[in-house]
Design a protein around this motif. Structure first.
Motif, short mmCIF file in Angstrom:
data_model
loop_
_atom_site.label_atom_id
_atom_site.label_comp_id
_atom_site.label_asym_id
_atom_site.label_seq_id
_atom_site.Cartn_x
_atom_site.Cartn_y
_atom_site.Cartn_z
N ARG A 1 0.83 -1.21 0.00
CA ARG A 1 0.00 0.00 0.00
C ARG A 1 0.86 1.26 0.00
N CYS A 2 0.18 2.38 -0.26
CA CYS A 2 0.83 3.70 -0.24
C CYS A 2 0.64 4.33 1.14
N TRP A 3 1.69 4.98 1.64
CA TRP A 3 1.66 5.58 2.98
C TRP A 3 1.69 7.11 2.92
N ALA A 4 1.26 7.67 1.79
CA ALA A 4 1.25 9.14 1.69
C ALA A 4 0.42 9.73 2.84
N VAL A 5 0.78 10.95 3.21
CA VAL A 5 0.35 11.51 4.50
C VAL A 5 -0.81 12.49 4.35
N SER A 6 -1.83 12.29 5.14
CA SER A 6 -2.94 13.26 5.23
C SER A 6 -2.36 14.59 5.72
N SER A 7 -2.53 15.65 4.93
CA SER A 7 -1.84 16.91 5.23
C SER A 7 -2.78 18.10 5.32
N SER A 8 -4.03 17.83 5.60
CA SER A 8 -4.99 18.92 5.75
C SER A 8 -4.89 19.50 7.16
N ASP A 9 -4.91 20.81 7.24
CA ASP A 9 -4.92 21.44 8.57
C ASP A 9 -6.29 21.37 9.23
N THR A 10 -7.34 21.53 8.44
CA THR A 10 -8.66 21.63 9.09
C THR A 10 -9.28 20.26 9.39
N ALA A 11 -8.86 19.20 8.67
CA ALA A 11 -9.52 17.90 8.87
C ALA A 11 -9.40 17.40 10.32
#
Ligand SMILES: Cc1cc2nc3c(=O)[nH]c(=O)nc-3n(C[C@H](O)[C@H](O)[C@H](O)COP(=O)(O)OP(=O)(O)OC[C@H]3O[C@@H](n4cnc5c(N)ncnc54)[C@H](O)[C@@H]3O)c2cc1C
Ligand code: SF4
Length: 338
Positions: free
Chosen positions: A156-166
């Motif tokens: 799988r891909c481990w790219a990072v959730s990078s939203s400030d508001t989420a």
């Protein structure tokens, strides 16, 4: 100079038309709101939609209604600037005002929307690069390649959730309204995300996020702290959102949600549970911060080292909770700015 690839731009004036256009064009189409994330990504060929369905012409998606007493309803097309400056948001949901006000730069906050921020793509050092850079390393599975360059044996891909508001919206118990071919549905924002760097949203691609609803703010205290190298415009490499509902000085409800440590915002469930029913003392905060840092498992695929980001989780949770308790933030708890 990187240029946008050719694409057809469609400009519906209603949500129903946007949904229909998405259905008509299937996987060739993508939604675009402010375009502050999608257009740069298209220039790097991370996305190559043939059709863009623009949401800016849909007036009903813009604006904030309701009140802190009854709950706030924020149209997904409301800009981050408007969200951060809104009097009810700033006074009663301060973590949201802080997070929206810390996204990128003033220019991008004037264009970027809250809905776009909630749906923003995951990030990785091996992916947020030009096409030529990615080609030179033979690409990765998130786009154009087969393997993960961070964890080559991983399926799988481990790219990072990078939203400030989420993480902030999750900590406050927000819900989102999605409009799709089957009609409208409202789900907790926590259910919008899934732990996959590629398919990081659970919604169907042809569903439009129309509204974000915040519950009434009675007894709510909230804080957001953001770690990044450059305070002027970097994405978060750690975000800590804390939201508490208090009965006097006793915690009635608690949610601590970590951003940029996984492919989705990660709730520190045990730490929240530890706080409930107890007075928010310095000792309790110290204990909860230790527990909250356990689910923080950053990988080596964003800025700043992952051991440092892990270590700063505890520091930032401590600072956030001390702020909510009305205690001074300790001077000796680390060097990074929030
Ligand atoms: C230099 C730079 C710095 C940045 N720094 C930050 C940062 O610090 N923190 C941060 O969080 N972001 C950052 N961003 C990313 C971006 O600016 C923000 O996330 C912004 O809020 C995105 O909103 P938008 O309306 O421009 O989204 P868009 O770019 O239009 O869309 C983003 C994604 O959301 C989808 N989408 C948009 N609206 C909807 C909707 N209503 N329903 C369903 N899907 C939708 C689009 O299809 C796309 O996949 C940065 C970007 C740049 C270029
Ligand atoms: S985590 Fe792996 S697959 Fe995902 S973007 Fe990074 S290198 Fe690519």
């Amino acid at each position: 100079m990187m240029r946008l690839p050719p694409f057809e731009y469609r400009a519906p004036v209603s949500v129903a038309d946007a949904v229909k256009l998405m259905g008509d064009h299937g996987p060739d189409a993508m939604l675009v709101a402010g375009g502050t994330d999608l257009y740069p990504n298209m220039k790097r060929r991370q996305f190559e939609p043939k059709v863009l369905v623009g949401l800016r012409g849909i007036k009903g998606l813009v604006g904030i209604r309701g009140s802190a007493a009854t709950g706030l309803f924020i149209g997904s097309g409301t800009t981050l600037t408007v969200t951060a400056a809104h009097a009810e948001v700033a006074a009663h949901y301060p973590a949201l005002a802080t997070a929206a006000g810390l996204v990128s730069t003033p220019q991008l906050r004037n264009m970027g929307t809250l809905g776009g921020n909630v749906c923003v793509d995951t990030r990785c050092n091996y992916y947020n690069q030009s096409y030529q850079w990615r080609k030179a390393v033979d690409f990765c599975m998130k786009k154009d390649g087969d393997i993960c360059l961070v964890a080559p044996g991983s399926p799988r891909c481990w790219a990072v959730s990078s939203s400030d508001t989420a993480p902030v919206l999750w900590s406050m118990g927000a819900t989102v309204t999605l409009s799709g071919p089957g009609g409208e549905r409202r789900i907790p924002i926590a259910g919008l995300y899934q732990d996959d760097g590629i398919v990081y949203l659970s919604k169907r691609p042809d569903e439009v996020l129309t509204e974000i609803a915040l519950p009434p703010a009675a007894d709510l205290r909230s804080a957001y702290l953001k770690l990044r190298r450059r305070g002027s415009f970097d994405f978060p490499v750690l975000g800590v959102a804390a939201a508490l509902r208090m009965d006097g000085d006793v915690v009635r409800e608690a949610r601590i949600v970590l951003g940029a440590v996984a492919s989705l915002p990660r709730e520190a469930v045990d730490a929240g549970a530890l706080l409930v029913g107890r007075r928010l003392t310095a000792e309790l905060i110290d204990e909860a911060a230790g527990v909250a840092s356990r689910p923080s498992k950053p990988l080596d695929n964003t800025d700043l080292t992952h051991p440092y980001r892990k270590k700063m989780t505890r520091v930032f949770v401590t600072r956030a909770l001390r702020r909510l308790a009305g205690l001074p933030e300790r001077a000796d708890d680390g060097g990074a700015g929030a």
